[in-house]
Design a protein around this motif. Structure first.
Motif, PDB file in Angstrom:
ATOM      1  N   SER A  25      -4.953 -35.939 -24.662  1.00  0.00           N
ATOM      2  CA  SER A  25      -3.605 -36.188 -24.139  1.00  0.00           C
ATOM      3  C   SER A  25      -3.627 -37.186 -22.994  1.00  0.00           C
ATOM      4  O   SER A  25      -2.778 -38.078 -22.917  1.00  0.00           O
ATOM      5  N   LEU A  26      -4.606 -37.053 -22.096  1.00  0.00           N
ATOM      6  CA  LEU A  26      -4.705 -37.998 -20.986  1.00  0.00           C
ATOM      7  C   LEU A  26      -5.018 -39.405 -21.466  1.00  0.00           C
ATOM      8  O   LEU A  26      -4.450 -40.384 -20.975  1.00  0.00           O
TER       9      LEU A  26
ATOM     10  N   ASP B  28      -4.346 -40.669 -24.438  1.00  0.00           N
ATOM     11  CA  ASP B  28      -3.166 -41.187 -25.132  1.00  0.00           C
ATOM     12  C   ASP B  28      -2.097 -41.648 -24.152  1.00  0.00           C
ATOM     13  O   ASP B  28      -1.484 -42.710 -24.325  1.00  0.00           O
ATOM     14  N   SER B  29      -1.861 -40.875 -23.104  1.00  0.00           N
ATOM     15  CA  SER B  29      -0.839 -41.262 -22.135  1.00  0.00           C
ATOM     16  C   SER B  29      -1.266 -42.511 -21.363  1.00  0.00           C
ATOM     17  O   SER B  29      -0.441 -43.372 -21.065  1.00  0.00           O
TER      18      SER B  29
ATOM     19  N   LEU C 174      -0.752 -45.464 -23.718  1.00  0.00           N
ATOM     20  CA  LEU C 174       0.675 -45.768 -23.824  1.00  0.00           C
ATOM     21  C   LEU C 174       1.182 -46.462 -22.564  1.00  0.00           C
ATOM     22  O   LEU C 174       1.920 -47.452 -22.640  1.00  0.00           O
ATOM     23  N   PHE C 175       0.764 -45.987 -21.400  1.00  0.00           N
ATOM     24  CA  PHE C 175       1.191 -46.580 -20.140  1.00  0.00           C
ATOM     25  C   PHE C 175       0.756 -48.041 -20.046  1.00  0.00           C
ATOM     26  O   PHE C 175       1.558 -48.928 -19.744  1.00  0.00           O
TER      27      PHE C 175
END
Length: 129
Positions: free
Chosen positions: A71-72, A74-75, A78-79
């Motif tokens: 999750s980290l 992926d975020s 994306l950022f």
């Protein structure tokens, strides 16, 4: 009552006979019980069965850690992708020009001082101005 831990799950749901034997054992002194009886009494009173069965397994911690790391990452991806697309879409000026600062106070004395400063900057004759 020996090996109650192994046979507890295979016993019928009521388990009245084993409970009755353990209630009799609970009335006795703890020092008088054998090791198997102590183990059985402890397992039935506070062992990992019924409502005290562990919900998660030992390998679940690694799954949670993996999920958090995915999750980290992926975020972060994306950022940085949104940031890269957003910064390349906006044209950047080659030369930035500072705008003159607007004065918030424009009373009569301030305006006269601004006029004199402007005339001095333009090298005008202040006496004929």
């Amino acid at each position: 009552l020996s090996n109650v831990e192994a046979m507890w799950t295979n016993l019928p749901p009521r388990k009245d006979g084993v409970r009755a034997q353990l209630e009799v054992l609970d009335q006795k002194s703890w020092k008088d019980l054998t090791i198997d009886e102590k183990k059985a009494a402890y397992y039935v009173s506070s062992g990992p069965h019924g409502a005290r069965t562990p919900v998660s397994k030992t390998s679940d911690g690694l799954k949670v850690l993996g999920g958090v790391l995915v999750s980290l990452s992926d975020s972060a991806a994306l950022f940085f992708s949104i940031r890269a697309v957003g910064s390349s879409a906006l044209p950047r000026p080659l030369l930035t020009v500072r705008q003159p600062r607007k004065h918030l106070v424009l009373n009569k004395e301030w305006q006269e001082a601004l006029n004199q400063q402007h005339a001095f900057d333009q090298k005008l004759n202040l006496y004929t101005f």
